[in-house]
Design an enzyme around this catalytic site. Structure first.
Site, PDB file in Angstrom:
ATOM      1  N   ASP A 134       2.934  10.263   3.776  1.00  0.00           N
ATOM      2  CA  ASP A 134       1.810   9.331   4.522  1.00  0.00           C
ATOM      3  C   ASP A 134       1.598   7.825   4.068  1.00  0.00           C
ATOM      4  OD1 ASP A 134      -0.296   8.823   6.473  1.00  0.00           O
ATOM      5  OD2 ASP A 134      -1.802   9.841   5.179  1.00  0.00           O
ATOM      6  N   ARG A 138      -2.605   1.171   5.263  1.00  0.00           N
ATOM      7  CA  ARG A 138      -3.939   1.832   5.287  1.00  0.00           C
ATOM      8  C   ARG A 138      -4.152   2.455   3.927  1.00  0.00           C
ATOM      9  NH1 ARG A 138      -1.839   4.753   9.341  1.00  0.00           N
ATOM     10  NH2 ARG A 138      -1.162   6.820   8.533  1.00  0.00           N
ATOM     11  N   ASN A 139      -3.108   3.044   3.216  1.00  0.00           N
ATOM     12  CA  ASN A 139      -2.886   3.644   2.012  1.00  0.00           C
ATOM     13  C   ASN A 139      -2.364   3.021   0.850  1.00  0.00           C
ATOM     14  OD1 ASN A 139      -4.198   6.243   3.017  1.00  0.00           O
ATOM     15  ND2 ASN A 139      -2.187   7.029   3.692  1.00  0.00           N
ATOM     16  N   ASP A 152      -3.115   7.976  -2.519  1.00  0.00           N
ATOM     17  CA  ASP A 152      -3.152   9.243  -1.954  1.00  0.00           C
ATOM     18  C   ASP A 152      -1.782  10.000  -2.218  1.00  0.00           C
ATOM     19  OD1 ASP A 152      -5.711   9.273  -1.023  1.00  0.00           O
ATOM     20  OD2 ASP A 152      -5.153   8.718   1.234  1.00  0.00           O
TER      21      ASP A 152
HETATM   22  P1  ADP Z   1      -8.404   9.321   3.307  1.00  0.00           P
HETATM   23  O1  ADP Z   1      -6.887   9.357   2.814  1.00  0.00           O
HETATM   24  O2  ADP Z   1      -9.058  10.754   3.109  1.00  0.00           O
HETATM   25  O3  ADP Z   1      -8.533   8.964   5.050  1.00  0.00           O
HETATM   26  P2  ADP Z   1      -8.962   7.250   1.706  1.00  0.00           P
HETATM   27  O4  ADP Z   1      -8.430   7.515   0.352  1.00  0.00           O
HETATM   28  O5  ADP Z   1      -7.901   6.418   2.485  1.00  0.00           O
HETATM   29  O6  ADP Z   1      -9.224   8.312   2.378  1.00  0.00           O
HETATM   30  O7  ADP Z   1     -10.109   6.320   1.499  1.00  0.00           O
HETATM   31  C1  ADP Z   1     -10.817   5.834   2.523  1.00  0.00           C
HETATM   32  C2  ADP Z   1     -11.124   4.431   2.208  1.00  0.00           C
HETATM   33  O8  ADP Z   1     -12.017   4.296   0.998  1.00  0.00           O
HETATM   34  C3  ADP Z   1      -9.995   3.534   1.995  1.00  0.00           C
HETATM   35  O9  ADP Z   1      -9.500   2.918   3.249  1.00  0.00           O
HETATM   36  C4  ADP Z   1     -10.570   2.482   1.010  1.00  0.00           C
HETATM   37  O10 ADP Z   1     -11.018   1.415   1.870  1.00  0.00           O
HETATM   38  C5  ADP Z   1     -11.337   2.987   0.356  1.00  0.00           C
HETATM   39  N1  ADP Z   1     -11.081   3.558  -0.927  1.00  0.00           N
HETATM   40  C6  ADP Z   1     -10.438   4.714  -1.296  1.00  0.00           C
HETATM   41  N2  ADP Z   1     -10.018   4.746  -2.573  1.00  0.00           N
HETATM   42  C7  ADP Z   1     -10.341   3.478  -3.131  1.00  0.00           C
HETATM   43  C8  ADP Z   1     -10.339   3.016  -4.388  1.00  0.00           C
HETATM   44  N3  ADP Z   1      -9.759   3.533  -5.653  1.00  0.00           N
HETATM   45  N4  ADP Z   1     -11.066   1.679  -4.759  1.00  0.00           N
HETATM   46  C9  ADP Z   1     -11.511   1.144  -3.648  1.00  0.00           C
HETATM   47  N5  ADP Z   1     -11.473   1.384  -2.534  1.00  0.00           N
HETATM   48  C10 ADP Z   1     -11.183   2.878  -2.238  1.00  0.00           C
END
Ligand code: ADP
Length: 270
Positions: A134, A138-139, A152
């Site tokens: 993935d 965005r990741n 992720d």
């Molecule tokens: P999912 O993969 O379940 O959709 P994410 O891990 O992408 O969720 O998290 C969603 C949002 O949260 C990210 O796009 C980011 O903006 C924020 N986020 C996630 N992890 C972090 C982190 N370690 N530090 C800062 N922001 C984070």
């Protein structure tokens, strides 16, 4: 999994955690900013118990992965589901970073720096024989000092976007992975090519104006995106090799990193 994590010191103490603002929405729950023993952290919450168990299993993989371009896991907390505690990436995800700043703020050296950062993180995963499944802008998250890190990883096997064929991130997924569920480092390389396109287009949605079905059909017939505006031709040719129909014709991340190093040397010598 719980026992293994606890033996190795990855189970954190909820009492030492202070939750702050909500900073994002994940697929399975909210992401919060927080402080753990005076370190700023991000906390991803997973409320559903079944999902939490699956994630717990996967975090044991994450504990073994450490690299400057991978978002670092600090530990997990078992409390009303699962809390995954990672380093805080204050500048958020790469798509928003590029969209909000744009061409007037972010120059091409910086774009190449992000591309290299992600490539190095992926080269490390490749060396561990781990497939991300993935990889997308965005990741990728940006630290306070502007380092791009892949997030992720290791969690994607429980991620329904990737385990459920109907939810695959079509615009990022290699044709053989879409059709035959053949995921490999080389399908990650395909996604990396899309990610390069996202970076050099300052966070545009790939295949603008095309529907998912259209993307599936056209890409299968050999259609590929054009170069983003002002993209260096050498970078566009990297995208194109990442998008070779035949997985074995695509370079690995090690080779890609070498090519990007040379680009960086040309653009900003020394
Ligand atoms: P999912 O993969 O379940 O959709 P994410 O891990 O992408 O969720 O998290 C969603 C949002 O949260 C990210 O796009 C980011 O903006 C924020 N986020 C996630 N992890 C972090 C982190 N370690 N530090 C800062 N922001 C984070």
């Amino acid at each position: 999994a719980e026992l293994e994590l606890s033996k190795n010191g990855w189970l954190l103490d909820i009492e030492k955690l202070t939750l702050g603002e909500n900073i994002g929405e994940g697929e399975f729950g909210a992401v919060y900013e927080g402080v753990y023993m005076s370190q700023r952290v991000a906390v991803k919450t997973i409320k559903c118990d079944v999902t939490a168990q699956a994630f717990l299993q996967e975090t044991t993989v994450m504990t073994k992965l450490q690299h400057k371009n991978l978002v670092r896991l600090l530990g997990v907390i078992l409390h009303k589901g699962l809390h995954i505690v990672t380093e805080l990436m204050t500048k958020g995800n790469l798509v928003n970073f590029l969209r909000t700043r744009g061409r007037s703020v972010v120059n091409s050296v910086q774009l190449l720096r992000f591309s290299l950062d992600v490539c190095e993180g992926m080269e490390y995963l490749e060396s561990k024989k781990l497939v991300h499944r993935d990889l997308a802008a965005r990741n990728v998250l940006i630290s306070d000092d502007n380092v791009a890190k892949v997030s992720d990883f290791g969690l994607t096997k429980v991620d329904s976007k990737v385990s459920d064929k109907a939810k695959l991130p079509v615009k990022w997924t290699a044709p053989e992975a879409l059709k035959k569920e053949k995921f490999s480092t080389k399908s990650d390389v395909w996604s990396y090519g899309i990610l390069l396109w996202e970076i050099f287009s300052y966070g545009r949605q790939p295949y603008p104006k095309m529907s998912l079905q259209e993307v599936k059909d056209k890409v299968e017939q050999g259609y590929r995106m054009e170069a983003p505006e002002d993209c260096p031709p050498s970078v566009y040719s990297l995208m194109r090799v990442c998008w070779e129909q035949e997985p074995r014709k695509r370079p690995g991340f090690h080779k890609l990193r070498e090519k990007l190093d040379r680009e960086m040397e040309k653009l900003s010598p020394g």
